[in-house]
Motif scaffolding. Structure first.
Motif, PDB file in Angstrom:
ATOM      1  N   ASN A 163      40.737  30.564  32.182  1.00 53.20           N
ATOM      2  CA  ASN A 163      41.650  31.677  32.596  1.00 53.20           C
ATOM      3  C   ASN A 163      40.570  32.673  33.425  1.00 53.20           C
ATOM      4  O   ASN A 163      41.233  32.868  34.401  1.00 53.20           O
ATOM      5  CB  ASN A 163      42.127  32.549  31.233  1.00 53.20           C
ATOM      6  CG  ASN A 163      43.462  32.004  30.812  1.00 53.20           C
ATOM      7  OD1 ASN A 163      44.517  32.329  31.438  1.00 53.20           O
ATOM      8  ND2 ASN A 163      43.137  31.093  29.604  1.00 53.20           N
ATOM      9  N   SER A 352      49.704  26.978  26.256  1.00 53.72           N
ATOM     10  CA  SER A 352      49.169  27.195  27.641  1.00 53.72           C
ATOM     11  C   SER A 352      48.139  25.992  27.646  1.00 53.72           C
ATOM     12  O   SER A 352      47.978  25.218  28.448  1.00 53.72           O
ATOM     13  CB  SER A 352      48.522  28.627  27.786  1.00 53.72           C
ATOM     14  OG  SER A 352      47.215  28.380  28.332  1.00 53.72           O
ATOM     15  N   LEU A 359      46.931  31.043  31.298  1.00 52.04           N
ATOM     16  CA  LEU A 359      47.978  32.336  31.050  1.00 52.04           C
ATOM     17  C   LEU A 359      47.836  33.163  32.444  1.00 52.04           C
ATOM     18  O   LEU A 359      48.854  33.731  32.954  1.00 52.04           O
ATOM     19  CB  LEU A 359      47.547  32.938  30.152  1.00 52.04           C
ATOM     20  CG  LEU A 359      48.050  32.302  28.519  1.00 52.04           C
ATOM     21  CD1 LEU A 359      47.428  33.030  27.298  1.00 52.04           C
ATOM     22  CD2 LEU A 359      49.568  32.255  28.540  1.00 52.04           C
ATOM     23  N   LEU A 360      46.484  33.215  32.978  1.00 50.65           N
ATOM     24  CA  LEU A 360      46.432  33.966  34.324  1.00 50.65           C
ATOM     25  C   LEU A 360      46.990  33.492  35.520  1.00 50.65           C
ATOM     26  O   LEU A 360      46.965  33.666  36.503  1.00 50.65           O
ATOM     27  CB  LEU A 360      44.957  34.477  34.173  1.00 50.65           C
ATOM     28  CG  LEU A 360      44.402  35.270  33.318  1.00 50.65           C
ATOM     29  CD1 LEU A 360      43.159  36.046  33.954  1.00 50.65           C
ATOM     30  CD2 LEU A 360      45.232  36.552  33.091  1.00 50.65           C
ATOM     31  N   THR A 362      50.176  32.242  35.380  1.00 54.48           N
ATOM     32  CA  THR A 362      51.705  32.509  35.279  1.00 54.48           C
ATOM     33  C   THR A 362      51.837  33.978  35.462  1.00 54.48           C
ATOM     34  O   THR A 362      53.056  34.511  35.927  1.00 54.48           O
ATOM     35  CB  THR A 362      52.325  31.748  34.318  1.00 54.48           C
ATOM     36  OG1 THR A 362      51.542  31.951  32.992  1.00 54.48           O
ATOM     37  CG2 THR A 362      52.310  30.492  34.575  1.00 54.48           C
ATOM     38  N   GLY A 363      50.861  34.632  34.875  1.00 60.65           N
ATOM     39  CA  GLY A 363      50.839  36.313  34.968  1.00 60.65           C
ATOM     40  C   GLY A 363      51.871  36.770  34.070  1.00 60.65           C
ATOM     41  O   GLY A 363      52.658  37.549  34.278  1.00 60.65           O
ATOM     42  N   ARG A 365      53.351  39.066  30.534  1.00 62.09           N
ATOM     43  CA  ARG A 365      53.177  40.391  29.907  1.00 62.09           C
ATOM     44  C   ARG A 365      52.843  40.658  28.636  1.00 62.09           C
ATOM     45  O   ARG A 365      52.640  41.759  27.994  1.00 62.09           O
ATOM     46  CB  ARG A 365      54.316  41.161  30.464  1.00 62.09           C
ATOM     47  CG  ARG A 365      54.504  40.720  31.820  1.00 62.09           C
ATOM     48  CD  ARG A 365      55.573  41.739  32.294  1.00 62.09           C
ATOM     49  NE  ARG A 365      54.766  43.214  32.748  1.00 62.09           N
ATOM     50  CZ  ARG A 365      55.494  44.199  33.444  1.00 62.09           C
ATOM     51  NH1 ARG A 365      56.576  44.066  33.795  1.00 62.09           N
ATOM     52  NH2 ARG A 365      54.704  45.218  33.456  1.00 62.09           N
ATOM     53  N   ASP A 366      52.406  39.324  27.981  1.00 58.76           N
ATOM     54  CA  ASP A 366      52.013  39.502  26.523  1.00 58.76           C
ATOM     55  C   ASP A 366      50.698  39.946  26.338  1.00 58.76           C
ATOM     56  O   ASP A 366      49.944  40.023  27.284  1.00 58.76           O
ATOM     57  CB  ASP A 366      52.195  38.167  25.822  1.00 58.76           C
ATOM     58  CG  ASP A 366      51.542  37.107  26.725  1.00 58.76           C
ATOM     59  OD1 ASP A 366      50.384  36.694  26.056  1.00 58.76           O
ATOM     60  OD2 ASP A 366      51.663  36.746  27.825  1.00 58.76           O
ATOM     61  N   THR A 369      47.624  37.755  27.521  1.00 60.24           N
ATOM     62  CA  THR A 369      47.555  37.915  29.109  1.00 60.24           C
ATOM     63  C   THR A 369      46.791  39.130  29.353  1.00 60.24           C
ATOM     64  O   THR A 369      46.068  39.284  30.407  1.00 60.24           O
ATOM     65  CB  THR A 369      48.816  37.620  29.489  1.00 60.24           C
ATOM     66  OG1 THR A 369      49.364  36.460  29.022  1.00 60.24           O
ATOM     67  CG2 THR A 369      48.658  37.492  31.397  1.00 60.24           C
ATOM     68  N   LYS A 370      47.496  40.390  28.633  1.00 61.13           N
ATOM     69  CA  LYS A 370      46.784  41.513  29.194  1.00 61.13           C
ATOM     70  C   LYS A 370      45.420  41.589  28.927  1.00 61.13           C
ATOM     71  O   LYS A 370      44.623  42.237  29.608  1.00 61.13           O
ATOM     72  CB  LYS A 370      47.649  42.684  28.695  1.00 61.13           C
ATOM     73  CG  LYS A 370      49.064  42.992  29.231  1.00 61.13           C
ATOM     74  CD  LYS A 370      49.493  44.257  28.506  1.00 61.13           C
ATOM     75  CE  LYS A 370      50.785  44.457  29.296  1.00 61.13           C
ATOM     76  NZ  LYS A 370      51.841  45.177  28.334  1.00 61.13           N
ATOM     77  N   LEU A 372      43.389  39.116  28.685  1.00 60.59           N
ATOM     78  CA  LEU A 372      42.542  38.228  29.661  1.00 60.59           C
ATOM     79  C   LEU A 372      42.171  39.021  30.978  1.00 60.59           C
ATOM     80  O   LEU A 372      41.407  39.033  31.514  1.00 60.59           O
ATOM     81  CB  LEU A 372      43.210  37.006  29.722  1.00 60.59           C
ATOM     82  CG  LEU A 372      43.197  35.962  28.719  1.00 60.59           C
ATOM     83  CD1 LEU A 372      44.033  34.863  28.736  1.00 60.59           C
ATOM     84  CD2 LEU A 372      41.657  35.558  28.363  1.00 60.59           C
ATOM     85  N   GLN A 373      43.374  39.916  31.246  1.00 61.32           N
ATOM     86  CA  GLN A 373      43.492  40.482  32.649  1.00 61.32           C
ATOM     87  C   GLN A 373      42.389  41.791  32.343  1.00 61.32           C
ATOM     88  O   GLN A 373      41.683  42.207  33.594  1.00 61.32           O
ATOM     89  CB  GLN A 373      44.543  41.118  33.239  1.00 61.32           C
ATOM     90  CG  GLN A 373      45.449  40.384  33.839  1.00 61.32           C
ATOM     91  CD  GLN A 373      46.825  40.372  33.809  1.00 61.32           C
ATOM     92  OE1 GLN A 373      47.350  41.125  32.961  1.00 61.32           O
ATOM     93  NE2 GLN A 373      47.614  39.507  34.729  1.00 61.32           N
TER      94      GLN A 373
END
Ligand SMILES: Nc1ncnc2c1ncn2[C@@H]1O[C@H](COP(=O)(O)OP(=O)(O)O)[C@@H](O)[C@H]1O
Ligand SMILES: [Mg+2]
Length: 399
Positions: A163, A352, A359-360, A362-363, A365-366, A369-370, A372-373
């Motif tokens: 990711n 995934s 996940l990063l 497809t971006g 909003r869960d 994913t946040k 990982l961002q």
């Protein structure tokens, strides 16, 4: 008007180019001047199209095109040469965008420039490179070698490293490569849904081990723009790879890529210790269970004793479950340091992994994913505020 740099192009073609573009013309000797091609592109104001003429030997031209491809800059390379299918294939493999005949007419030149200029501008828009932070050799202090490690297996190293790598590649901050250093059970390729032609043992022998251009031909490309050194599919071949070979591989990749992300096997193998010597960043991971957290504490202690904790350290707790027995405060007490990122346990991760779509990529909003961002953000310290999307701009206009 499309901006063009030509090297070693004959007079008639140069005239056609002048008629339809803003072109700078240089002789082949310019390639030998200090800084080489990268410096000439900078002096020419980062043109959109590079035309390599017949004065540039073919091998050299293909090598330059491959180099530009690795830099991942918004530049389309045009090769001047005969319309020979073999040449076309070799050219395309090296990342050449189009081939022009040496006696091409005005219309052909205009059409090729139009196509190449459009592609370069689209790529510039998609990647939005930050001024002064272009990828490529001589990358300066922002160059990172990120090692993802953990004491135990199955805690999410491959999930996090793939990711992170896809996120970095998509960020447009610079060229990115991921190396699967889990010699026995590496699964980076599977996590990225790739079927690699070559794997790590192929990259550490022969010319590939020291020549970045040869090495590049052994890498697998992911649709995000990420380059991948896939793990060995044979544990025996993986075992035959020495630590010195791994060190050389990472050093060679470091000269060409701004970000080198390394996924590792559990524990402190020789290979992991070797790459830590070159690392700028350690992402140390643990699951949210007592043995895992204790393992993280021990691993950190050992690495500190060995003076192998790089300048930047990121402690990541994965599979966190609010209903679980351990609180994050308990965990931080056990580790003796604050956690930098906490990723919750979520079904989306397994999905995934199984589909090979990080996940990063497809971006969503869960929460995972946040998380990982947030982790990705730690590697983009100069991140400019992201430009509002169409909706954001409409809203701003409505205000
Ligand atoms: N936050 C999470 N929530 C749920 N499942 C996860 C999470 N992180 C990882 N997994 C799953 O756990 C398994 C092991 O993850 P992986 O990244 O392969 O770990 P490692 O590389 O450390 O062995 C994978 O099937 C993955 O989908
Ligand atoms: Mg793994």
């Amino acid at each position: 008007m499309t901006t063009v740099l030509t090297i070693g192009v004959g007079a008639p073609l140069a005239q056609h180019l002048d008629a339809v573009s803003s072109a700078t013309h240089l002789g082949v000797a310019a390639l030998e001047a200090p800084g080489g091609l990268m410096a000439r592109l900078e002096e020419a104001g980062q043109p959109e199209v590079l035309v390599l003429g017949t004065d540039v030997p073919l091998d050299r031209a293909l090598g330059l095109a491959a180099q530009v491809d690795v830099w991942a800059i918004p530049l389309s390379v045009v090769l001047v040469g005969p319309s020979d299918p073999d040449l076309w294939v070799a050219a395309m493999r090296s990342g050449v965008r189009d081939v022009l005949g040496p006696d091409a007419g005005q219309d052909d030149v205009a059409a090729v420039l139009h196509r190449c200029g459009t592609v370069a501008r689209a790529r510039a828009e998609a990647t939005r490179p930050v001024a002064g932070h272009g990828p490529g050799p001589d990358q300066g202090p922002d160059h990172r070698v990120v090692v993802v490690a953990s004491a135990k297996g199955g805690v999410g190293k491959t999930t996090v490293s793939t990711n992170l790598a896809v996120g970095l590649a998509r960020s447009g901050r610079g060229s990115t490569v991921i190396v699967d250093l889990d010699m026995q059970f590496g699964d980076v390729a599977s996590a990225l849904a790739l079927a690699p032609e070559f794997t790590l043992p192929d990259t550490v022998n022969g010319a590939a081990s020291s020549d970045p251009l040869v090495l590049k031909t052994f890498l697998t490309r992911h649709p995000s723009g990420l380059y991948v050194v896939a793990g060995s599919d044979s544990p025996a071949a993986g075992d035959a790879v020495t630590s010195a070979q791994v060190a050389q591989l990472i050093a060679t990749l470091s000269t060409e890529f701004r970000y080198v992300v390394v996924d590792t096997a559990p524990g402190l193998s020789d290979h992991t210790l070797t790459v830590l010597e070159q690392a700028t960043d350690l992402v140390l991971m643990s699951g949210a269970d007592v043995p895992g957290v204790r393992g993280m504490r021990k691993e950190l202690d050992v690495l500190q004793e060995l003076a192998l904790v790089p300048a930047r350290r990121h402690l990541v707790l994965n599979m966190w479950d609010a209903a679980g027995a351990l609180s994050t405060a308990d965990i931080e007490t056990t580790i003796g340091a604050p956690l930098d990122v906490v990723l919750p346990r979520a079904g989306a991760v397994a999905l995934s992994t199984n589909t090979g779509v990080p996940l990063l990529q497809t971006g969503g909003r869960d929460a995972v994913t946040k998380g990982l961002q947030t982790l990705l953000g730690r590697f983009l310290p100069d991140a400019a505020p992201s430009r509002p999307g169409l909706l954001g701009r409409l809203r701003a206009g409505a205000r």
